[in-house]
Design an enzyme around this catalytic site. Structure first.
Site, PDB file in Angstrom:
ATOM      1  N   PRO A   2       0.870  -1.124   0.027  1.00 50.12           N
ATOM      2  CA  PRO A   2      -0.067   0.064   0.022  1.00 50.12           C
ATOM      3  C   PRO A   2       0.835   1.120   0.102  1.00 50.12           C
ATOM      4  CG  PRO A   2      -0.581  -1.472   1.881  1.00 50.12           C
ATOM      5  CD  PRO A   2       0.947  -1.763   1.194  1.00 50.12           C
ATOM      6  N   GLU A   3       0.291   2.179  -0.679  1.00 53.16           N
ATOM      7  CA  GLU A   3       0.988   3.430  -0.538  1.00 53.16           C
ATOM      8  C   GLU A   3       0.352   4.573  -0.152  1.00 53.16           C
ATOM      9  OE1 GLU A   3       2.059   4.368  -4.832  1.00 53.16           O
ATOM     10  OE2 GLU A   3       2.472   2.148  -5.122  1.00 53.16           O
TER      11      GLU A   3
END
Length: 266
Positions: A2-3
């Site tokens: 995830p960013e």
DNA sequence: AATGGGACCTGCGCGC
DNA sequence: TGCGCGCAGGTCCCAT
């Protein structure tokens, strides 16, 4: 993954659901994810603390607790926070007041949980560049002008700007119509302006849609994020560009896959 | 300063 | 069918 958009989404979900709840018990099923202090101290110290505040810095989640300590959570690639949880596959289970469980899942065990006195002092935080939404255009432009690095790896460099990873770097550059191989300082003033604007627009749109459920990412509820349908290049090698109908290409940059349209991105 | 590689992990998809 | 291999990417670390 995830960013920034995914971590921000989880942060907001957590704010709705677990803010003010007390940690009544911590079950550690895989101690490898607990990086400090020792798993035993981690578990004992957390018991009885209340979640007072929930923050995000780059891709790091920070839970400030009632005695001043902070629990930091880095999901890396396959980390998940799920509530209500109770899965048999969870690595750590946080039992909360009200009787439900917050699961930390992480198939690949890259994730990192820390219990620290001051999250501002941890090495990872100290090495982070500015948050994309705190950065002014003037500063962004000047930062780019000093860098000879290729623009795509630079956008992913957490010491340059925090929160952007492989997926959003590709998506942002497609929308800015900039070739990922371009040296940062070769960008024209107009290109820098478009890049600045698209960085903010892509990230904020992704947040609005709850992030991109590629691989393991899910929201706190376990539901997927809805931004994948807005992806233009990521994972689309060999498919047609939505803009010019040319072929999307995949190349390797710094050992990571970069997706782009050679015709649209110059 | 920039760049490249390996390490950490494990499930998956691929080719044979 | 079953096996082995490479790939996926966030971050750190080392080498050039």
């Amino acid at each position: 993954m995830p960013e920034l958009p995914e971590v921000e989404t989880i942060k907001r979900d957590l704010q709705e659901i677990i803010l003010g709840k007390k940690i009544t018990e911590v079950c550690v099923y895989n101690p490898a994810v607990i990086r400090e202090p020792s798993p035993d101290v981690f578990k004992k110290s957390l018991k009885g603390l209340v979640v007072k505040n929930i923050l995000r810095r780059g891709k790091l989640l920070i839970l400030e607790l009632s005695n001043g300590l902070s629990l930091t959570i880095h999901l890396k690639m396959t980390g998940q926070l799920v509530y209500p949880g109770g899965s048999k596959n969870s690595r750590v289970a946080f039992h909360l007041s009200g009787g439900k469980i917050l699961d930390f899942n992480d198939q690949r065990l890259f994730g990192e949980l820390r219990l620290v006195d001051d999250w501002r002092k941890i090495k990872f935080i100290r090495g982070l560049g500015p948050e994309p939404f705190d950065l002014t255009y003037a500063d962004f432009r000047d930062m780019l002008s000093k860098k000879k690095t290729k623009i795509k790896p630079l956008l992913m460099d957490q010491s340059f700007i925090s929160g952007i990873g492989n997926l959003y770097a590709s998506e942002i550059l497609f929308r800015a119509k900039i070739d990922p191989r371009r040296p940062a300082q070769s960008l024209t003033k107009a290109e820098k302006g478009v890049l600045y604007k698209e960085t903010r627009e892509v990230l904020s749109s992704a947040i609005v849609h709850g992030g991109s459920s590629i691989d393991d990412y899910v929201r706190l509820s376990g539901e997927p994020g809805g931004y994948v349908k807005f992806h233009r290049v990521y994972g689309r090698q060999g498919k047609l560009c939505f803009v010019c109908k040319g072929l999307i290409k995949k190349i390797a940059q710094g050992g990571r896959g970069t997706y782009f349209c050679p015709k649209c991105q110059r």
